[in-house]
Scaffold this motif. Sequence first.
Motif, PDB file in Angstrom:
ATOM      1  N   PHE A  66       0.704  -1.202   0.068  1.00  0.00           N
ATOM      2  CA  PHE A  66      -0.032  -0.082   0.072  1.00  0.00           C
ATOM      3  C   PHE A  66       0.756   1.104   0.048  1.00  0.00           C
ATOM      4  CE2 PHE A  66      -3.431  -2.974   1.385  1.00  0.00           C
ATOM      5  CZ  PHE A  66      -4.423  -2.370   0.431  1.00  0.00           C
ATOM      6  N   TRP A  67       1.830   1.335   0.649  1.00  0.00           N
ATOM      7  CA  TRP A  67       2.915   2.435   0.737  1.00  0.00           C
ATOM      8  C   TRP A  67       3.381   2.597  -0.741  1.00  0.00           C
ATOM      9  CZ3 TRP A  67       2.655   5.540   4.139  1.00  0.00           C
ATOM     10  CH2 TRP A  67       2.804   5.426   5.539  1.00  0.00           C
ATOM     11  N   ILE A  68       4.064   1.583  -1.476  1.00  0.00           N
ATOM     12  CA  ILE A  68       4.543   1.664  -2.674  1.00  0.00           C
ATOM     13  C   ILE A  68       3.571   1.893  -3.463  1.00  0.00           C
ATOM     14  CG2 ILE A  68       5.682   0.267  -4.595  1.00  0.00           C
ATOM     15  CD1 ILE A  68       6.967  -1.479  -2.211  1.00  0.00           C
ATOM     16  N   ALA A  69       2.360   1.510  -3.507  1.00  0.00           N
ATOM     17  CA  ALA A  69       1.137   1.788  -4.301  1.00  0.00           C
ATOM     18  C   ALA A  69       0.601   3.587  -4.253  1.00  0.00           C
ATOM     19  CB  ALA A  69      -0.137   0.987  -4.299  1.00  0.00           C
ATOM     20  N   ALA A  70       0.598   3.817  -3.085  1.00  0.00           N
ATOM     21  CA  ALA A  70       0.446   5.226  -2.886  1.00  0.00           C
ATOM     22  C   ALA A  70       1.661   6.056  -3.511  1.00  0.00           C
ATOM     23  CB  ALA A  70       0.151   5.554  -1.358  1.00  0.00           C
ATOM     24  N   LYS A 149      -9.436  21.251  -1.005  1.00  0.00           N
ATOM     25  CA  LYS A 149     -10.145  21.125  -2.265  1.00  0.00           C
ATOM     26  C   LYS A 149     -10.186  19.711  -2.574  1.00  0.00           C
ATOM     27  CE  LYS A 149      -8.759  25.391  -4.299  1.00  0.00           C
ATOM     28  NZ  LYS A 149      -8.179  26.166  -5.346  1.00  0.00           N
ATOM     29  N   THR A 150      -9.512  18.911  -1.755  1.00  0.00           N
ATOM     30  CA  THR A 150      -9.628  17.315  -2.047  1.00  0.00           C
ATOM     31  C   THR A 150     -10.388  16.642  -0.672  1.00  0.00           C
ATOM     32  OG1 THR A 150      -7.641  16.871  -0.633  1.00  0.00           O
ATOM     33  CG2 THR A 150      -7.260  17.456  -2.845  1.00  0.00           C
ATOM     34  N   ASN A 151     -10.486  15.225  -0.956  1.00  0.00           N
ATOM     35  CA  ASN A 151     -11.336  14.606   0.331  1.00  0.00           C
ATOM     36  C   ASN A 151     -10.223  14.419   1.614  1.00  0.00           C
ATOM     37  OD1 ASN A 151     -13.432  13.865  -1.538  1.00  0.00           O
ATOM     38  ND2 ASN A 151     -12.270  12.480  -2.456  1.00  0.00           N
ATOM     39  N   TYR A 152     -10.273  15.780   1.921  1.00  0.00           N
ATOM     40  CA  TYR A 152      -9.093  15.889   2.939  1.00  0.00           C
ATOM     41  C   TYR A 152      -9.606  15.030   4.398  1.00  0.00           C
ATOM     42  CZ  TYR A 152     -12.359  19.208   4.856  1.00  0.00           C
ATOM     43  OH  TYR A 152     -13.387  19.900   5.055  1.00  0.00           O
ATOM     44  N   ILE A 153     -10.774  14.520   4.510  1.00  0.00           N
ATOM     45  CA  ILE A 153     -11.210  13.658   5.652  1.00  0.00           C
ATOM     46  C   ILE A 153     -10.601  12.411   5.640  1.00  0.00           C
ATOM     47  CG2 ILE A 153     -13.314  12.791   4.428  1.00  0.00           C
ATOM     48  CD1 ILE A 153     -14.580  12.812   7.371  1.00  0.00           C
ATOM     49  N   ILE A 154     -10.204  11.897   4.451  1.00  0.00           N
ATOM     50  CA  ILE A 154      -9.639  10.475   4.493  1.00  0.00           C
ATOM     51  C   ILE A 154      -8.191  10.934   5.014  1.00  0.00           C
ATOM     52  CG2 ILE A 154      -8.809   8.629   2.820  1.00  0.00           C
ATOM     53  CD1 ILE A 154     -11.116   9.287   0.945  1.00  0.00           C
ATOM     54  N   LEU A 155      -7.490  11.914   4.480  1.00  0.00           N
ATOM     55  CA  LEU A 155      -6.130  12.050   4.897  1.00  0.00           C
ATOM     56  C   LEU A 155      -5.892  12.322   6.460  1.00  0.00           C
ATOM     57  CD1 LEU A 155      -3.066  12.662   4.074  1.00  0.00           C
ATOM     58  CD2 LEU A 155      -3.736  15.204   3.644  1.00  0.00           C
ATOM     59  N   ALA A 156      -6.926  12.979   6.948  1.00  0.00           N
ATOM     60  CA  ALA A 156      -7.160  13.185   8.246  1.00  0.00           C
ATOM     61  C   ALA A 156      -7.121  11.939   9.040  1.00  0.00           C
ATOM     62  CB  ALA A 156      -8.358  14.328   8.742  1.00  0.00           C
ATOM     63  N   MET A 157      -8.061  10.938   8.515  1.00  0.00           N
ATOM     64  CA  MET A 157      -8.043   9.947   9.371  1.00  0.00           C
ATOM     65  C   MET A 157      -6.695   9.245   9.201  1.00  0.00           C
ATOM     66  SD  MET A 157     -11.601   8.179   7.406  1.00  0.00           S
ATOM     67  CE  MET A 157     -10.981   6.585   7.743  1.00  0.00           C
ATOM     68  N   SER A 158      -5.984   9.130   8.288  1.00  0.00           N
ATOM     69  CA  SER A 158      -4.510   8.506   8.210  1.00  0.00           C
ATOM     70  C   SER A 158      -3.584   9.085   9.049  1.00  0.00           C
ATOM     71  CB  SER A 158      -4.027   8.483   6.854  1.00  0.00           C
ATOM     72  OG  SER A 158      -3.689   9.805   6.492  1.00  0.00           O
ATOM     73  N   PHE A 159      -3.663  10.457   9.455  1.00  0.00           N
ATOM     74  CA  PHE A 159      -2.766  10.952  10.375  1.00  0.00           C
ATOM     75  C   PHE A 159      -3.272  10.635  11.706  1.00  0.00           C
ATOM     76  CE2 PHE A 159      -1.675  14.204   7.004  1.00  0.00           C
ATOM     77  CZ  PHE A 159      -0.369  14.000   7.134  1.00  0.00           C
ATOM     78  N   ILE A 160      -4.495  10.496  12.087  1.00  0.00           N
ATOM     79  CA  ILE A 160      -5.233  10.329  13.393  1.00  0.00           C
ATOM     80  C   ILE A 160      -4.845   8.632  13.675  1.00  0.00           C
ATOM     81  CG2 ILE A 160      -7.166   9.617  14.614  1.00  0.00           C
ATOM     82  CD1 ILE A 160      -8.390  11.904  13.206  1.00  0.00           C
ATOM     83  N   LYS A 186      -1.815   1.194  12.596  1.00  0.00           N
ATOM     84  CA  LYS A 186      -0.813   1.657  11.505  1.00  0.00           C
ATOM     85  C   LYS A 186      -1.366   1.239  10.245  1.00  0.00           C
ATOM     86  CE  LYS A 186       3.001  -0.303  10.781  1.00  0.00           C
ATOM     87  NZ  LYS A 186       4.555  -0.462  10.869  1.00  0.00           N
ATOM     88  N   MET A 187      -1.770  -0.062  10.007  1.00  0.00           N
ATOM     89  CA  MET A 187      -2.437  -0.643   8.902  1.00  0.00           C
ATOM     90  C   MET A 187      -3.661   0.562   8.343  1.00  0.00           C
ATOM     91  SD  MET A 187      -2.308  -2.897   6.399  1.00  0.00           S
ATOM     92  CE  MET A 187      -1.366  -4.006   6.717  1.00  0.00           C
ATOM     93  N   PHE A 188      -4.737   0.635   9.223  1.00  0.00           N
ATOM     94  CA  PHE A 188      -5.738   1.578   9.058  1.00  0.00           C
ATOM     95  C   PHE A 188      -5.262   2.764   8.361  1.00  0.00           C
ATOM     96  CE2 PHE A 188      -8.467  -1.028  11.782  1.00  0.00           C
ATOM     97  CZ  PHE A 188      -9.622  -0.962  11.055  1.00  0.00           C
ATOM     98  N   GLY A 189      -3.968   3.400   8.908  1.00  0.00           N
ATOM     99  CA  GLY A 189      -3.292   4.659   8.468  1.00  0.00           C
ATOM    100  C   GLY A 189      -2.959   4.559   7.142  1.00  0.00           C
ATOM    101  N   ILE A 190      -2.155   3.309   6.713  1.00  0.00           N
ATOM    102  CA  ILE A 190      -1.671   3.228   5.676  1.00  0.00           C
ATOM    103  C   ILE A 190      -2.732   3.106   4.438  1.00  0.00           C
ATOM    104  CG2 ILE A 190      -0.211   1.676   4.361  1.00  0.00           C
ATOM    105  CD1 ILE A 190       1.359   0.781   6.582  1.00  0.00           C
ATOM    106  N   VAL A 191      -3.518   2.315   4.829  1.00  0.00           N
ATOM    107  CA  VAL A 191      -4.798   2.098   3.736  1.00  0.00           C
ATOM    108  C   VAL A 191      -5.606   3.442   3.688  1.00  0.00           C
ATOM    109  CG1 VAL A 191      -6.705   0.809   3.362  1.00  0.00           C
ATOM    110  CG2 VAL A 191      -4.971  -0.309   4.257  1.00  0.00           C
ATOM    111  N   SER A 192      -5.732   4.126   4.446  1.00  0.00           N
ATOM    112  CA  SER A 192      -6.622   5.498   4.473  1.00  0.00           C
ATOM    113  C   SER A 192      -5.495   6.358   3.551  1.00  0.00           C
ATOM    114  CB  SER A 192      -6.774   6.039   5.752  1.00  0.00           C
ATOM    115  OG  SER A 192      -7.544   5.367   6.548  1.00  0.00           O
ATOM    116  N   TRP A 193      -4.119   6.145   3.927  1.00  0.00           N
ATOM    117  CA  TRP A 193      -3.197   7.190   2.976  1.00  0.00           C
ATOM    118  C   TRP A 193      -3.385   6.675   1.523  1.00  0.00           C
ATOM    119  CZ3 TRP A 193       0.351  10.641   5.132  1.00  0.00           C
ATOM    120  CH2 TRP A 193       1.283  11.160   4.163  1.00  0.00           C
ATOM    121  N   PHE A 194      -3.627   5.539   1.321  1.00  0.00           N
ATOM    122  CA  PHE A 194      -3.431   5.013  -0.061  1.00  0.00           C
ATOM    123  C   PHE A 194      -4.692   5.639  -0.914  1.00  0.00           C
ATOM    124  CE2 PHE A 194      -5.522   1.951  -2.795  1.00  0.00           C
ATOM    125  CZ  PHE A 194      -4.680   1.885  -3.927  1.00  0.00           C
ATOM    126  N   PHE A 195      -5.817   5.328  -0.137  1.00  0.00           N
ATOM    127  CA  PHE A 195      -7.056   5.834  -0.772  1.00  0.00           C
ATOM    128  C   PHE A 195      -7.305   7.274  -0.836  1.00  0.00           C
ATOM    129  CE2 PHE A 195      -8.509   1.373   0.119  1.00  0.00           C
ATOM    130  CZ  PHE A 195      -9.122   0.995  -1.268  1.00  0.00           C
TER     131      PHE A 195
END
Length: 215
Positions: A66-70, A149-160, A186-195
């Motif tokens: 997921f890291w590499i894909a992102a 201007k993006t779906n920042y809620i998903i990025l915020a989830m990953s940081f949390i 951490k897996m939740f964070g990585i997957v959120s980061w990818f999406f």
Amino acid sequence: MNLRNQLKSNKTTFLRIFIISTFFIGCVLLLNKWKGIPIGSMTRDITTTAGVEIYVGFFSQVGFFFWIAAATLCMFTSFINHKSRGNIIFTEFLFLFGLLTLLLCLDDMFLLHESVFPYIFGIPQKGVFMVYGILIFFILLRYYQIILKTNYIILAMSFIFFAISISLDVIHPPNLNPYLMEDSVKMFGIVSWFFYFYSNATSIVSNLTTAINSK
């Protein structure tokens, strides 16, 4: 396209393949000569070298994918946006986040914050996390208008999720399985980061396709 034309048109690609492959082979030879590390220990499959079952470490390896894909999405979308003469700031944003993602991936793969920085450079683990935090803060500050201007809620989830995982790694709360709790969050964070970056990539490609079809 015949073989002769392909050989001519792909000269740059052939050169890139040679340089990249030679670089990593050179790293193996350098570490072998410098540190005396057996070549097989660096080139063979890790489960074979360590003599462990194939399922050992599978959860962390999924995270690497997921890291590499992102990171790939960031770099590729940055390139596409640049070629299509899109927003320059957005191109920079994607490129820098691609580099940041690669850094976090390398840290996760080679435990930079636990082994490399503390023991080689003398930087404690908490100091490494602090540097990462400052770096991320300045990137967010620089591009916050783009992020909004993006779906920042998903990025915020990953940081949390990352913040919780780091806290568990530092605090080590009792009566909790440290591996299950820390790595699961951490897996939740990585997957959120990818999406998050997947949504940016699909948005750019969709807009570009619409623009091309409208011509």
